[in-house]
Design a protein around this motif. Structure first.
Motif, PDB file in Angstrom:
ATOM      1  N   UNK A  14       0.826  -1.206   0.000  1.00 28.23           N
ATOM      2  CA  UNK A  14       0.000   0.000   0.000  1.00 28.23           C
ATOM      3  C   UNK A  14       0.859   1.254   0.000  1.00 28.23           C
ATOM      4  N   UNK A  15       1.925   1.278   0.789  1.00 33.06           N
ATOM      5  CA  UNK A  15       2.810   2.443   0.822  1.00 33.06           C
ATOM      6  C   UNK A  15       3.557   2.622  -0.497  1.00 33.06           C
ATOM      7  N   UNK A  16       3.854   1.535  -1.198  1.00 31.28           N
ATOM      8  CA  UNK A  16       4.488   1.660  -2.513  1.00 31.28           C
ATOM      9  C   UNK A  16       3.533   2.288  -3.518  1.00 31.28           C
ATOM     10  N   UNK A  17       2.247   2.055  -3.343  1.00 33.54           N
ATOM     11  CA  UNK A  17       1.225   2.665  -4.199  1.00 33.54           C
ATOM     12  C   UNK A  17       1.043   4.141  -3.871  1.00 33.54           C
ATOM     13  N   UNK A 147       8.300   0.907 -16.305  1.00 29.50           N
ATOM     14  CA  UNK A 147       9.153   1.530 -15.313  1.00 29.50           C
ATOM     15  C   UNK A 147       8.369   1.590 -14.021  1.00 29.50           C
ATOM     16  N   UNK A 148       8.920   1.026 -12.996  1.00 31.41           N
ATOM     17  CA  UNK A 148       8.228   1.036 -11.707  1.00 31.41           C
ATOM     18  C   UNK A 148       9.248   1.145 -10.582  1.00 31.41           C
ATOM     19  N   UNK A 149       8.801   1.658  -9.478  1.00 33.81           N
ATOM     20  CA  UNK A 149       9.627   1.671  -8.280  1.00 33.81           C
ATOM     21  C   UNK A 149       9.134   0.622  -7.289  1.00 33.81           C
ATOM     22  N   UNK A 150       8.065  -0.078  -7.642  1.00 31.71           N
ATOM     23  CA  UNK A 150       7.488  -1.077  -6.747  1.00 31.71           C
ATOM     24  C   UNK A 150       8.287  -2.365  -6.765  1.00 31.71           C
ATOM     25  N   UNK A 151       8.600  -2.857  -5.579  1.00 34.43           N
ATOM     26  CA  UNK A 151       9.267  -4.146  -5.452  1.00 34.43           C
ATOM     27  C   UNK A 151       8.206  -5.218  -5.227  1.00 34.43           C
ATOM     28  N   UNK A 152       8.426  -6.415  -5.755  1.00 38.68           N
ATOM     29  CA  UNK A 152       7.436  -7.483  -5.565  1.00 38.68           C
ATOM     30  C   UNK A 152       7.424  -7.970  -4.123  1.00 38.68           C
TER      31      UNK A 152
END
Length: 153
Positions: A14-17, A147-152
């Motif tokens: 949620x914080x990555x979003x 391109x994303x900054x979200x880690x799985x």
């Protein structure tokens, strides 16, 4: 803190979003009351799982819409040469990522610039003037597919 439970993972997803989400809304989304949710977030911060909060900017709207990838070969791979190069790289804001590589090149850089002419000037005036640089090869992407900054999690 590598033993993340499912609630920690929901908090992190949620914080990555949305890193600006209010604690009350975060707590609701992850199924906790606000106080324990805030406590978990603080523990994740203290453990270094959450390193920092940032704003992601639209590069085109601030005048650095061109991204290029640059492979760099150094004159030598000894510690002094590598340290000197990495110290120089830290001072150059157009270089937004720098990776020490195993394989053909010594480093891979991600560089942002206004356009191709501005990048050419940057390469000539800054990058190739670093003493330890032997050669560079620039790769120009044709299309940004992901391109994303979200880690799985």
């Amino acid at each position: 803190m590598q033993n993340l439970d499912e609630i920690d993972r929901r908090i992190l997803r949620t914080l990555q979003e949305d890193g600006r989400i209010q604690n009350v809304e975060l707590a609701e989304k992850v199924g906790l009351s606000p106080s324990p949710c805030l406590r978990r977030v603080r523990l994740l911060e203290e453990a270094g799982v959450i390193e920092r909060y940032v704003a992601l900017l639209n590069a085109s709207k601030i005048g650095v819409g061109l991204t290029v990838f640059v492979r760099v070969w150094l004159k030598s791979q000894d510690a002094k040469t590598v340290d000197k190069f990495t110290a120089e790289i830290q001072r150059i804001p157009e270089i937004v990522e720098c990776h020490l590589m195993a394989g053909d090149s010594d480093f891979l850089l991600r560089v942002v610039s206004a356009d191709l002419d501005a990048y050419r000037r940057f390469q000539a005036e800054h990058l190739t003037r670093i003493d330890s640089v032997q050669s560079v090869k620039t790769e120009i992407p044709m299309q940004k597919v992901k391109q994303t900054s979200r880690l799985p999690l």
